[in-house]
Design an enzyme around this catalytic site. Structure first.
Site, PDB file in Angstrom:
ATOM      1  N   THR A  20      -3.499   5.257 -22.116  1.00 35.51           N
ATOM      2  CA  THR A  20      -3.438   3.929 -21.504  1.00 35.51           C
ATOM      3  C   THR A  20      -2.005   3.419 -21.676  1.00 35.51           C
ATOM      4  OG1 THR A  20      -4.092   2.909 -23.594  1.00 35.51           O
ATOM      5  CG2 THR A  20      -5.850   3.343 -22.009  1.00 35.51           C
ATOM      6  N   GLU A  70      -0.267   5.022  -0.453  1.00 31.72           N
ATOM      7  CA  GLU A  70      -1.037   6.237  -0.752  1.00 31.72           C
ATOM      8  C   GLU A  70      -0.111   7.440  -0.769  1.00 31.72           C
ATOM      9  OE1 GLU A  70      -5.547   5.631   1.018  1.00 31.72           O
ATOM     10  OE2 GLU A  70      -4.137   6.941   2.019  1.00 31.72           O
ATOM     11  N   TYR A 128       0.857  -1.186   0.000  1.00 32.71           N
ATOM     12  CA  TYR A 128       0.000   0.000   0.000  1.00 32.71           C
ATOM     13  C   TYR A 128       0.890   1.232   0.000  1.00 32.71           C
ATOM     14  CZ  TYR A 128      -5.029   0.462   0.227  1.00 32.71           C
ATOM     15  OH  TYR A 128      -6.355   0.589  -0.112  1.00 32.71           O
ATOM     16  N   ARG A 180      -2.189  -3.365 -17.994  1.00 36.46           N
ATOM     17  CA  ARG A 180      -3.454  -2.619 -18.018  1.00 36.46           C
ATOM     18  C   ARG A 180      -3.313  -1.429 -17.085  1.00 36.46           C
ATOM     19  NH1 ARG A 180      -7.009  -1.903 -20.191  1.00 36.46           N
ATOM     20  NH2 ARG A 180      -8.877  -2.301 -18.986  1.00 36.46           N
ATOM     21  N   LYS A 190      -2.013  -0.738 -24.702  1.00 37.27           N
ATOM     22  CA  LYS A 190      -2.358  -1.040 -26.089  1.00 37.27           C
ATOM     23  C   LYS A 190      -1.047  -1.228 -26.876  1.00 37.27           C
ATOM     24  CE  LYS A 190      -6.808   1.505 -25.886  1.00 37.27           C
ATOM     25  NZ  LYS A 190      -7.328   1.056 -24.662  1.00 37.27           N
ATOM     26  N   ASP A 210      -6.612  12.781 -25.512  1.00 34.93           N
ATOM     27  CA  ASP A 210      -6.780  11.430 -24.972  1.00 34.93           C
ATOM     28  C   ASP A 210      -6.138  10.478 -25.982  1.00 34.93           C
ATOM     29  OD1 ASP A 210      -7.464   9.005 -24.027  1.00 34.93           O
ATOM     30  OD2 ASP A 210      -9.629   9.327 -23.991  1.00 34.93           O
TER      31      ASP A 210
HETATM   32  C1  LIG Z   1      -9.806   6.987 -26.430  1.00 32.53           C
HETATM   33  C2  LIG Z   1      -9.903   6.170 -25.173  1.00 32.53           C
HETATM   34  N1  LIG Z   1      -9.989   6.807 -24.003  1.00 32.53           N
HETATM   35  C3  LIG Z   1     -10.077   6.134 -22.848  1.00 32.53           C
HETATM   36  C4  LIG Z   1     -10.065   4.750 -22.828  1.00 32.53           C
HETATM   37  C5  LIG Z   1     -10.262   4.065 -21.506  1.00 32.53           C
HETATM   38  O1  LIG Z   1      -9.319   3.153 -21.132  1.00 32.53           O
HETATM   39  P1  LIG Z   1      -9.656   2.074 -19.992  1.00 32.53           P
HETATM   40  O2  LIG Z   1     -10.502   1.027 -20.621  1.00 32.53           O
HETATM   41  O3  LIG Z   1      -8.312   1.603 -19.562  1.00 32.53           O
HETATM   42  O4  LIG Z   1     -10.384   2.790 -18.901  1.00 32.53           O
HETATM   43  C6  LIG Z   1      -9.974   4.048 -24.018  1.00 32.53           C
HETATM   44  C7  LIG Z   1      -9.988   2.571 -24.024  1.00 32.53           C
HETATM   45  O5  LIG Z   1      -9.961   1.895 -24.985  1.00 32.53           O
HETATM   46  C8  LIG Z   1      -9.892   4.772 -25.238  1.00 32.53           C
HETATM   47  O6  LIG Z   1      -9.819   4.152 -26.423  1.00 32.53           O
END
Ligand SMILES: Cc1ncc(COP(=O)(O)O)c(C=O)c1O
Length: 409
Positions: free
Chosen positions: A230, A60, A58, A239, A233, A204
């Site tokens: 993320t 935090e 843990y 993950r 991918k 994003d």
């Molecule tokens: C553009 C976009 N934003 C956010 C996410 C969210 O990722 P997660 O599933 O890890 O929460 C994804 C997931 O595929 C995504 O393609």
């Protein structure tokens, strides 16, 4: 397969039921074609970090300022991850604690927005993510989202429309990013529009970030105020999520992740992210990222020759979105027939009409070592699967994947 089979062997003695589940999943991943655009095969080193005793810890807070004792190695793991990812993307600041891509987006909104603010993002019918204003998601309930679209004929983002909507709605933030847009985003255009209307620009980059790491896609880092991503991918980590930003947003982002939207960080995942960032900094990863794109282009062309309509006419990335309507099936039916033949992919929205298409990606098969020849073979297998001979095609898929075991023999 040692990292996969060792825990399975241990588990088999203690918990045969769960050992069967894990062994079944390992077999499924190895014996079928993993073409989900959101997935990849991590290295065994990443799996080792995920299965390490840091999973027990843990922690935090942030390195040097934790609410828990005994954090000296947790601190080191996080510092290494942060330094590596900053160097990898040339970012002034990084937060590697978000548990997922959605958590990273939530943190970006929490840092920059107030409930009720207006946000301009790609509309969900055109490939926006749930966190870009879905009424079923916090984003759609807490903020007023205005959606821009894509050109119905070309499938490409219409930057003039983005500008018109930004002028009309004066959003607090403009978001770019998509679950199904296979082309590069024009980050400089988003930056200019955001500057004109005094909006923050949030990129994003959940999908393209791994290609950015390998130099196979343009980077949003020099343009966006905040980049969310993320790690699992094309980037080939565990993950998870992360946020990159300039120094001026560092404190706000850190407080938005912890304590505003998350509690204790998952230190084993952060260690695994660090391992993946280290791998992505090497020259092999650049070669890999460029191969991923080359494979996607070959596969898109081969699928087009077999009757699929490829959205935007091709791809710049790991991703292909395609409409199988001319073959007499919609996306969900195609996904079902392909799955029966051992070909795993997702459905997706199409930029026109109500029917869903299919979305696929080449990150995992490229990690397995497949190249152009195998992409042509995969297109043949698609055609055979849609023709309906699932059992025969499944055997042929297994013959193909047998030659490319994801974790070695
Ligand atoms: C553009 C976009 N934003 C956010 C996410 C969210 O990722 P997660 O599933 O890890 O929460 C994804 C997931 O595929 C995504 O393609």
């Amino acid at each position: 397969m040692s990292v996969i089979t060792q825990p399975t062997d241990l588990l088999r003695r203690q918990d045969p039921q769960m050992a069967d589940v894990l062994a079944g999943e390992a077999r499924r991943q190895a014996a079928t074609l993993q073409l989900s655009a959101a997935e990849n095969f991590t290295s065994t080193a990443v799996l080792a970090a995920l299965g390490s005793p840091l999973a027990n810890k843990y922690a935090e807070g942030y390195p040097g300022a934790r609410y828990h004792g005994g954090c000296e190695y947790a601190d080191l793991a996080e510092q290494v991850a942060v330094e590596r990812v900053k160097a990898l993307f040339g970012a002034e600041h990084a937060n590697v604690q978000p548990h997922s891509g959605s958590s990273a987006v939530l943190a970006a909104y929490a840092a920059l927005l107030r409930p009720g603010d207006t946000v301009l993002a790609l509309g969900l019918p055109y490939g926006g993510h749930l966190t870009h204003g879905s009424p079923a998601n916090f984003s759609g309930q807490w903020f007023t989202f205005v959606g821009y679209g894509v050109d119905a004929r070309t499938g490409l983002i219409d930057y003039r429309q983005v500008q018109d909507l930004a002028r009309a709605h004066r959003p607090r933030a403009i978001v770019c990013g998509s679950i199904s847009y296979a082309r590069h985003m024009e980050y400089s255009a988003f930056r200019e529009i955001a500057d004109e209307v005094g909006a923050y620009f949030i990129a994003d980059a959940a999908h393209p970030i791994g290609l950015v790491a390998g130099g196979a896609a343009p980077s949003p880092v020099p343009y966006a105020d905040v980049v969310c991503a993320t790690t699992h991918k094309v980037l080939r980590g565990p993950r998870g999520g992360m946020v990159l930003c300039g120094a001026e947003f560092a404190e706000r982002i850190d407080r938005a992740v912890f304590p505003f939207t998350q509690g204790g960080a998952q230190m084993h995942t952060i260690a695994a992210k660090a391992v993946a960032f280290g791998e992505a900094a090497g020259p092999d990863f650049a070669t890999y990222a460029h191969r991923v794109v080359a494979n996607a282009r070959v596969l898109a062309q081969a699928l087009e020759e077999r009757g699929f309509t490829i959205t935007t006419g091709g791809t710049d990335t790991h991703m292909i979105t395609a409409d199988p309507a001319a073959l007499g099936v919609d996306g969900p039916t195609a996904r079902g027939r392909l799955a029966a033949a051992g070909i795993v992919l997702d459905t997706c929205v199409l930029p026109y009409g109500d029917q869903r298409g299919v979305r696929l990606g080449t990150a995992a098969v490229t990690t397995q070592g497949m190249g152009e020849q195998q992409m042509l073979r995969i297109a043949e297998l698609f055609a055979a699967a849609l023709d309906g001979d699932a059992a025969k095609t499944r055997t042929e898929v297994a013959e193909l994947t047998d030659g490319f075991p994801p974790y070695g023999e």
